[in-house]
Design a protein around this motif. Structure first.
Motif, PDB file in Angstrom:
ATOM      1  N   UNK A  29       2.247  -6.932  -4.579  1.00 23.04           N
ATOM      2  CA  UNK A  29       2.988  -7.402  -3.422  1.00 23.04           C
ATOM      3  C   UNK A  29       2.918  -6.311  -2.367  1.00 23.04           C
ATOM      4  N   UNK A  30       2.614  -6.691  -1.140  1.00 23.37           N
ATOM      5  CA  UNK A  30       2.353  -5.712  -0.107  1.00 23.37           C
ATOM      6  C   UNK A  30       3.630  -5.096   0.435  1.00 23.37           C
ATOM      7  N   UNK A  84      -4.664  -8.587  -4.219  1.00 29.11           N
ATOM      8  CA  UNK A  84      -5.118  -8.071  -5.494  1.00 29.11           C
ATOM      9  C   UNK A  84      -5.919  -6.809  -5.292  1.00 29.11           C
ATOM     10  N   UNK A  85      -6.084  -6.063  -6.362  1.00 27.63           N
ATOM     11  CA  UNK A  85      -6.955  -4.903  -6.317  1.00 27.63           C
ATOM     12  C   UNK A  85      -8.403  -5.371  -6.267  1.00 27.63           C
ATOM     13  N   UNK A  86      -9.125  -4.864  -5.296  1.00 22.99           N
ATOM     14  CA  UNK A  86     -10.525  -5.237  -5.128  1.00 22.99           C
ATOM     15  C   UNK A  86     -11.372  -4.481  -6.139  1.00 22.99           C
ATOM     16  N   UNK A 155      -6.266  -3.608  -1.245  1.00 20.81           N
ATOM     17  CA  UNK A 155      -6.448  -2.661  -2.344  1.00 20.81           C
ATOM     18  C   UNK A 155      -5.758  -1.355  -1.991  1.00 20.81           C
ATOM     19  N   UNK A 156      -5.500  -0.584  -3.002  1.00 25.40           N
ATOM     20  CA  UNK A 156      -4.817   0.688  -2.785  1.00 25.40           C
ATOM     21  C   UNK A 156      -5.818   1.825  -2.739  1.00 25.40           C
TER      22      UNK A 156
END
Length: 334
Positions: A29-30, A84-86, A155-156
């Motif tokens: 969640x952003x 989601x994480x890319x 993504x982070x």
């Protein structure tokens, strides 16, 4: 394309993006809200739909196809979106180089604005002596590799994601510890230098480049008397005044840098003494100095050593001229 769902009564919205489950089943969640994954999502790529379960509930629910749900708990503020994480493993060295080329063509400000990224605060890709916002480069490189150009919400960044990915491809990513504004290489970019008549001196960078290139032979801290003549000759072409630079000045001026260690005799208060006094003492007391242990440790890595050399050469060129910087490197390597 993302769809937006709004609950008029609460004035909240939730933006759902396409979800790639090929590598990571974790939803992010952003916004800083607690999340509860109540289903095991096994679809590779699927679209998400969302609606509020009950207009009277303070816990809105986002529902996803195949009856898998994501409960957003304690959402007292606006819900910005879900991402989601890319899969960064799709990135290759050529696609990173393509992203760097785009950055160089547009310039940092336009590149970040166009691609939807903020300026890096800690992690920076270093390539050929120049700094690049690592998360933005990774997102754009992912686009060149897959056709999907990620924005910053998908993504982070950080050590375990972007940094590891780019490092595995042979690049150097500079960063410091938690809450740092950069690492050892970025410290060179922000180093304060001596100025005279509107001109800035390259003295510190000349001494550091000398120490880096000769790191294998300059073991430990060196007495000033043993290198004084050599440094004086190296600094002379970079003089800001008619008189030659005093090599004792950068020798002691570097003492506050993460790159340098200056050994001062007991009883000398560096803060109270000031630069001019310390410079005189460096000659009279033969102060020992040299590269810090943290820098020496990183210089063992060939890629990092190369980038350190190129950052220093670029800084010298910016403060003097590319020709002088080139001649200095050539002289030091002979």
């Amino acid at each position: 394309m993302p769809n937006e769902y709004t609950k008029p009564a609460a004035g909240r919205s939730a933006q759902i993006v396409e979800i790639d489950q090929s590598s990571c089943p974790q939803l992010l969640v952003v916004v800083p809200v607690a999340i509860d994954l109540s289903g095991c999502m096994d679809s590779w790529i699927f679209e998400a739909t969302a609606r509020y379960k009950s207009s009277s509930s303070h816990e809105p629910k986002l529902k996803i196809k195949r009856r898998h749900s994501l409960n957003i708990l304690h959402a007292d503020t606006k819900i910005i979106g879900v991402a989601v994480k890319v899969d960064l493993s799709a990135i290759t060295r050529p696609t990173v180089l393509s992203a760097i080329e785009e950055f160089d063509t547009l310039g940092q400000e336009e590149f970040l604005r166009t691609r939807g990224y903020a300026e890096a605060r800690n992690f920076r890709l270093v390539y050929r002596g120049r700094f690049y916002d690592s998360k933005a480069i990774a997102g754009v490189a992912h686009g060149y590799a897959t056709g999907h150009f990620c924005d910053s919400s998908e993504f982070s960044g950080g050590l375990a994601t972007v940094s590891d990915c780019l490092t595995a491809l042979g690049f150097v990513v500079d960063h410091g510890g938690k809450h740092a504004r950069g690492g050892l290489l970025w410290d060179l970019e922000t180093t304060q230098v001596f100025k005279m008549g509107g001109r800035s001196a390259a003295y510190k960078f000349v001494v550091l480049l000398w120490a880096v290139i000769h790191a294998d032979t300059l073991v430990g801290l060196m007495p000033f008397s043993e290198v004084r003549k050599e440094l004086a000759a190296l600094l002379a072409p970079f003089a800001l005044a008619q008189s030659a630079p005093n090599p004792a000045d950068p020798w002691v001026a570097l003492r506050g840098s993460s790159w340098w260690t200056l050994e001062v005799p007991e009883g000398v208060d560096q803060a109270e003494a000031g630069h001019q006094v310390l410079s005189s003492l460096a000659v009279r007391e033969d102060f020992r100095a040299g590269l810090s242990e943290s820098v020496r440790y990183r210089l063992r890595e060939a890629e990092w050593c190369q980038e350190a050399t190129e950052v220093l050469e670029r800084r010298i060129a910016e403060l003097s001229s590319p020709a002088r910087a080139y001649d200095l490197v050539k002289q030091l390597r002979n």
